[in-house]
Design a protein around this motif. Sequence first.
Motif, PDB file in Angstrom:
ATOM      1  N   TRP A   1       4.850   2.222   9.720  1.00 37.86           N
ATOM      2  CA  TRP A   1       4.681   1.518   8.275  1.00 37.86           C
ATOM      3  C   TRP A   1       6.071   1.014   8.050  1.00 37.86           C
ATOM      4  N   TRP A   2       6.298  -0.068   7.726  1.00 37.27           N
ATOM      5  CA  TRP A   2       7.339  -0.626   7.164  1.00 37.27           C
ATOM      6  C   TRP A   2       7.574  -0.607   5.468  1.00 37.27           C
ATOM      7  N   GLU A   3       8.510  -0.140   4.949  1.00 35.15           N
ATOM      8  CA  GLU A   3       8.757   0.093   3.582  1.00 35.15           C
ATOM      9  C   GLU A   3       8.840  -1.513   3.060  1.00 35.15           C
ATOM     10  N   ALA A   4       8.130  -1.557   1.897  1.00 37.13           N
ATOM     11  CA  ALA A   4       8.335  -3.026   1.088  1.00 37.13           C
ATOM     12  C   ALA A   4       9.682  -3.266   0.750  1.00 37.13           C
ATOM     13  N   SER A   5      10.299  -2.283  -0.106  1.00 34.73           N
ATOM     14  CA  SER A   5      11.314  -2.449  -0.485  1.00 34.73           C
ATOM     15  C   SER A   5      12.690  -2.528   0.528  1.00 34.73           C
ATOM     16  N   THR A   6      12.606  -1.850   1.485  1.00 39.15           N
ATOM     17  CA  THR A   6      13.600  -1.865   2.536  1.00 39.15           C
ATOM     18  C   THR A   6      13.132  -2.484   3.918  1.00 39.15           C
ATOM     19  N   PRO A   7      13.185  -3.582   4.196  1.00 39.15           N
ATOM     20  CA  PRO A   7      12.456  -3.974   5.360  1.00 39.15           C
ATOM     21  C   PRO A   7      12.652  -3.394   7.005  1.00 39.15           C
ATOM     22  N   ASP A   8      13.831  -2.716   6.912  1.00 41.79           N
ATOM     23  CA  ASP A   8      14.291  -2.020   8.204  1.00 41.79           C
ATOM     24  C   ASP A   8      13.831  -0.543   8.259  1.00 41.79           C
ATOM     25  N   SER A   9      13.516  -0.158   7.003  1.00 41.39           N
ATOM     26  CA  SER A   9      12.971   1.253   6.997  1.00 41.39           C
ATOM     27  C   SER A   9      11.691   1.385   7.181  1.00 41.39           C
ATOM     28  N   TYR A  10      11.069   2.585   7.872  1.00 37.18           N
ATOM     29  CA  TYR A  10       9.813   2.813   8.304  1.00 37.18           C
ATOM     30  C   TYR A  10       9.288   4.178   8.128  1.00 37.18           C
ATOM     31  N   ILE A  11       8.146   4.438   8.301  1.00 33.59           N
ATOM     32  CA  ILE A  11       7.605   5.964   8.633  1.00 33.59           C
ATOM     33  C   ILE A  11       6.534   5.988   9.510  1.00 33.59           C
ATOM     34  N   TYR A  12       6.419   6.903  10.283  1.00 36.46           N
ATOM     35  CA  TYR A  12       5.214   7.194  11.071  1.00 36.46           C
ATOM     36  C   TYR A  12       4.035   8.046  10.585  1.00 36.46           C
ATOM     37  N   SER A  13       2.894   7.634  11.117  1.00 36.29           N
ATOM     38  CA  SER A  13       1.703   8.469  10.809  1.00 36.29           C
ATOM     39  C   SER A  13       1.033   9.016  12.176  1.00 36.29           C
ATOM     40  N   ASP A  14       1.233  10.187  12.646  1.00 33.43           N
ATOM     41  CA  ASP A  14       0.739  10.542  14.065  1.00 33.43           C
ATOM     42  C   ASP A  14      -0.798  10.593  13.840  1.00 33.43           C
ATOM     43  N   GLN A  15      -1.424  10.167  15.032  1.00 39.32           N
ATOM     44  CA  GLN A  15      -3.050  10.468  15.216  1.00 39.32           C
ATOM     45  C   GLN A  15      -3.306  10.573  16.769  1.00 39.32           C
ATOM     46  N   ASN A  16      -4.440  11.372  16.952  1.00 39.60           N
ATOM     47  CA  ASN A  16      -4.919  11.429  18.154  1.00 39.60           C
ATOM     48  C   ASN A  16      -5.945  10.080  18.606  1.00 39.60           C
ATOM     49  N   LEU A  17      -5.525   9.511  19.849  1.00 45.34           N
ATOM     50  CA  LEU A  17      -6.343   8.654  20.577  1.00 45.34           C
ATOM     51  C   LEU A  17      -7.495   8.859  21.503  1.00 45.34           C
ATOM     52  N   ASN A  18      -8.501   9.094  20.860  1.00 47.06           N
ATOM     53  CA  ASN A  18      -9.700   9.660  21.436  1.00 47.06           C
ATOM     54  C   ASN A  18     -10.440   8.629  22.143  1.00 47.06           C
ATOM     55  N   GLY A  19     -11.115   9.288  23.425  1.00 44.41           N
ATOM     56  CA  GLY A  19     -11.881   8.442  24.113  1.00 44.41           C
ATOM     57  C   GLY A  19     -11.481   6.914  24.713  1.00 44.41           C
ATOM     58  N   PHE A  20     -10.161   6.997  25.215  1.00 42.67           N
ATOM     59  CA  PHE A  20      -9.494   5.931  25.697  1.00 42.67           C
ATOM     60  C   PHE A  20     -10.000   5.617  27.181  1.00 42.67           C
ATOM     61  N   SER A  21     -10.247   4.231  27.551  1.00 42.81           N
ATOM     62  CA  SER A  21     -10.851   4.349  28.807  1.00 42.81           C
ATOM     63  C   SER A  21     -10.339   2.779  29.063  1.00 42.81           C
TER      64      SER A  21
ATOM     65  N   THR B   1       0.951  -1.224   0.056  1.00 38.41           N
ATOM     66  CA  THR B   1       0.026   0.101  -0.015  1.00 38.41           C
ATOM     67  C   THR B   1       0.911   1.436  -0.007  1.00 38.41           C
ATOM     68  N   VAL B   2       0.679   2.342  -0.572  1.00 39.93           N
ATOM     69  CA  VAL B   2       1.172   3.499  -0.878  1.00 39.93           C
ATOM     70  C   VAL B   2       0.793   4.363   0.451  1.00 39.93           C
ATOM     71  N   ILE B   3       1.678   4.698   1.299  1.00 43.37           N
ATOM     72  CA  ILE B   3       1.368   5.827   2.429  1.00 43.37           C
ATOM     73  C   ILE B   3       2.632   6.839   2.262  1.00 43.37           C
ATOM     74  N   GLN B   4       2.039   8.062   2.261  1.00 40.90           N
ATOM     75  CA  GLN B   4       2.934   9.191   1.995  1.00 40.90           C
ATOM     76  C   GLN B   4       3.962   9.019   1.096  1.00 40.90           C
ATOM     77  N   GLY B   5       3.373   8.421  -0.013  1.00 44.66           N
ATOM     78  CA  GLY B   5       4.401   8.221  -1.047  1.00 44.66           C
ATOM     79  C   GLY B   5       5.469   7.112  -0.960  1.00 44.66           C
ATOM     80  N   VAL B   6       5.047   6.283   0.041  1.00 43.68           N
ATOM     81  CA  VAL B   6       6.119   5.187   0.223  1.00 43.68           C
ATOM     82  C   VAL B   6       5.291   3.805  -0.030  1.00 43.68           C
ATOM     83  N   THR B   7       5.920   2.782  -0.359  1.00 46.25           N
ATOM     84  CA  THR B   7       5.175   1.443  -0.600  1.00 46.25           C
ATOM     85  C   THR B   7       5.362   0.737   0.611  1.00 46.25           C
ATOM     86  N   VAL B   8       4.346   0.398   1.785  1.00 47.80           N
ATOM     87  CA  VAL B   8       4.721  -0.431   2.870  1.00 47.80           C
ATOM     88  C   VAL B   8       4.007  -1.647   2.829  1.00 47.80           C
ATOM     89  N   ASN B   9       4.339  -2.477   3.604  1.00 45.80           N
ATOM     90  CA  ASN B   9       3.692  -3.947   3.453  1.00 45.80           C
ATOM     91  C   ASN B   9       3.488  -4.436   4.998  1.00 45.80           C
TER      92      ASN B   9
END
Length: 303
Positions: free
Chosen positions: A269-289, A213-221
Amino acid sequence: MNRSLSSIAAILALGTAMPALGADSMFPDMRPSYGNEWGQSEDNPLRMEAGLRYWYSLGEQNANVGGTSYDTKDRSHILEGHFRIDDDYTSTFVKGQAGYAVYTTGDYETNVGVPSPFEGGQIGYAGADFGYTPFGNETFRLGALVGYQYNRESPDRNRYDVLNDDGLNIHSLRLGVTAHADINEMFDIDAEVAAIPYAYGYGASSEIPMADTVIQGVTVNRTRTETSGALYGASGQIMLGFHPTENLTIRVGGRAWLLDGPSSSRQKWWEASTPDSYIYSDQNLNGFSLLRYGALAELTGRF
């Protein structure tokens, strides 16, 4: 001659008696030595107890990430060891406990899928409290406590992989009120209510393989969700005790813990072409209990 010998004898007798008389006048109230039974004095202010508890516990975890809800419910059978030491002289006590679920079942679901049952998991905790009970009398004591508790709340994780950082870990500060009342020689009641003004929780899900899947221009698996944040809440416990013998106590009651608060979440997310490389996508965690409650049974020896 005889008179001289009598005078000398009198002087010697007086000289021999002087040290004893002086010692008696200088140390008139010398304490006698301890008897052989001094260690078993009934005035010993320390009281100790230790035992085992069984907790039939129901747990719930709820969160919302990016409009998707994640809910986990479990039913856990927890064995717990505990101890308590009371110092009647200073009206203080120290107590501690540690427990772990020997068997857990439950369901995990999201609002976009069907519930997934699970079996196993990691539910555990350990903590200690220091208390001061200055109010009351011989049959009723009231006071305050401060303590720390660690919780491992991962009911849907592999129970044998306890060193993995997957799952939820929580470090909590406890500030509370405690009370104990002796109803009569056979029964007592013990209760506590504690605020949790601050707790820090962190954890992660397991890695999930996925189609490219393409995430932030990077193919991840592969992907994994990491969470952390400050929490707050409360806890309470009440136990009714029965004393069949002088040194044995059986108690039954209930306990509940509740934590809530804003947290952050990020997708790794880990890149498909480079298994040791990854990117992050930050999000808010709402309503945790997090909620855990249930019935307790206790068997305790008193010393």
